[in-house]
Design an enzyme around this catalytic site. Structure first.
Site, mmCIF file in Angstrom:
data_model
loop_
_atom_site.group_PDB
_atom_site.id
_atom_site.type_symbol
_atom_site.label_atom_id
_atom_site.label_comp_id
_atom_site.label_asym_id
_atom_site.label_seq_id
_atom_site.Cartn_x
_atom_site.Cartn_y
_atom_site.Cartn_z
ATOM 1 N N ASP A 168 0.823 -1.165 0.042
ATOM 2 C CA ASP A 168 0.055 0.043 -0.086
ATOM 3 C C ASP A 168 0.965 1.245 0.084
ATOM 4 O OD1 ASP A 168 0.902 -0.117 2.645
ATOM 5 O OD2 ASP A 168 -1.173 -0.152 3.569
ATOM 6 N N SER A 169 2.342 0.974 0.050
ATOM 7 C CA SER A 169 3.124 2.042 -0.069
ATOM 8 C C SER A 169 2.796 2.615 -1.539
ATOM 9 C CB SER A 169 4.735 1.787 0.058
ATOM 10 O OG SER A 169 4.737 0.474 -0.992
ATOM 11 N N ASP A 187 -0.891 -6.207 -0.144
ATOM 12 C CA ASP A 187 -1.122 -5.571 1.083
ATOM 13 C C ASP A 187 -2.610 -5.405 1.131
ATOM 14 O OD1 ASP A 187 0.462 -4.658 2.974
ATOM 15 O OD2 ASP A 187 1.110 -3.028 1.823
ATOM 16 N N LYS A 203 -1.117 -9.424 3.461
ATOM 17 C CA LYS A 203 -0.449 -8.913 4.347
ATOM 18 C C LYS A 203 -1.208 -7.991 5.083
ATOM 19 C CE LYS A 203 3.167 -5.706 4.164
ATOM 20 N NZ LYS A 203 2.746 -4.637 4.750
ATOM 21 N N GLU A 224 -1.276 -5.453 8.867
ATOM 22 C CA GLU A 224 -0.474 -4.737 10.034
ATOM 23 C C GLU A 224 -1.343 -4.941 11.346
ATOM 24 O OE1 GLU A 224 0.130 -0.639 9.091
ATOM 25 O OE2 GLU A 224 0.706 -1.057 7.038
ATOM 26 N N GLU A 251 9.041 -3.551 10.690
ATOM 27 C CA GLU A 251 9.678 -2.362 10.174
ATOM 28 C C GLU A 251 9.911 -1.160 11.280
ATOM 29 O OE1 GLU A 251 6.821 -0.776 7.282
ATOM 30 O OE2 GLU A 251 8.124 1.099 7.150
HETATM 31 O O1 KIV Z 1 3.512 -1.005 1.730
HETATM 32 C C1 KIV Z 1 4.798 -1.340 1.552
HETATM 33 O O2 KIV Z 1 5.367 -1.235 0.659
HETATM 34 C C2 KIV Z 1 5.266 -2.130 2.611
HETATM 35 C C3 KIV Z 1 6.734 -2.587 2.800
HETATM 36 C C4 KIV Z 1 7.316 -1.387 3.251
HETATM 37 C C5 KIV Z 1 6.853 -3.477 3.810
HETATM 38 O O3 KIV Z 1 4.502 -2.497 3.589
#
Ligand code: KIV
Length: 253
Positions: A44-45, A83, A112, A114, A181
């Site tokens: 989600d970056s 994500d 993934k 959090e 992280e």
């Molecule tokens: O969203 C993302 O890119 C991440 C990584 C930095 C681990 O969660």
């Protein structure tokens, strides 16, 4: 190259380091395919590096789904993680399951999430239906407003205990891997030695089972983004700007 599967990645713990990078489109995915990197994360970056936002909170499930499909077209060998964006799993576990299914149908091989105790039941639910889950503790960007920024976590003993406890809970709930992280190397090392699942670090020192970086960061896309943990492998900012200038000059004479 043969397909990188989850058992293959998990088997690397204690033997070989695991390489992971984020990706958002088919063109870069093709290059990642050629590089031999183990795993790709549609993170989600993308809210920050693709959409130009200040944090990841504005990303929605349809956007991740769209980018997963693009990455899948470009590369099939690395293990593909997607994500779960903010709002796609916090409301209820049923909504989380529905959204995880969308990402798996789009081509993801794991999702993934959090957090620690707050996502334990969701992790158990997803894994019970064959959806592998990657945890993410420490500096969790979806908590940016609670933390007041993207600074390192685990500065106090209380915070370190909380992160360690969260990692244990996430593993117990059934997560297959965990991202650590923005935490001290010593804490990352301790978590790595306690957990049986692989730990993937970003800004967490060298002692984790693997490393992940945001693709554009490692390629040096932004000359102004220079966190201490980031080793840029090239300077794409300069390379691309020079190429564009050269093109402009050739066109305009
Ligand atoms: O969203 C993302 O890119 C991440 C990584 C930095 C681990 O969660």
């Amino acid at each position: 190259m043969s397909k990188v599967t989850l058992p293959l990645i998990k088997n690397k713990k204690g033997r070989e380091k695991i390489s992971m990078v984020t990706c958002y489109d088919a063109s870069f995915a093709k290059l990642i395919e050629k590089s031999g990197i183990d795993s790709v994360l549609v993170g989600d970056s993308l809210g920050m590096v693709i959409k130009g936002e200040n944090n990841t909170l504005g990303v929605n499930i349809s956007e991740i789904e769209y980018h997963v499909k693009a990455v899948k077209k470009g590369s099939q060998t690395p293990f593909l993680i997607a994500d779960m964006p903010f709002g796609s799993y916090q409301i209820s576990n049923e909504k989380g399951l529905r959204n995880a299914v969308r990402l798996m149908k789009a081509g993801a091989e794991a999702v993934k999430v959090e957090g620690g105790a707050e996502v334990a039941k969701l992790i158990s639910k997803l894994t019970s239906f064959g959806i592998p889950v990657v945890g993410h503790v420490g500096l969790t960007p979806q908590y940016v407003n609670k933390f007041g920024g993207f600074g390192k976590r685990g500065k106090t003993q209380e915070e370190r205990d909380y992160i360690l406890e969260s990692a244990k809970i996430v593993e117990k709930a059934g997560a297959e891997m965990i991202v650590l992280e923005g935490i001290p190397e010593k804490l990352a090392q301790e978590i790595t030695s306690i957990l049986k699942i692989p730990t993937i670090g970003i800004g967490a020192g060298k002692m984790t089972d693997g490393q992940v970086l945001v693709l554009y960061d490692l390629l040096g896309m932004d000359e102004n983004f220079n966190p201490s943990f980031l080793k840029k492998q090239c300077n794409l900012d300069e390379i691309v700007t020079d190429a564009l200038k050269k093109y402009r000059e050739e066109v305009t004479g």
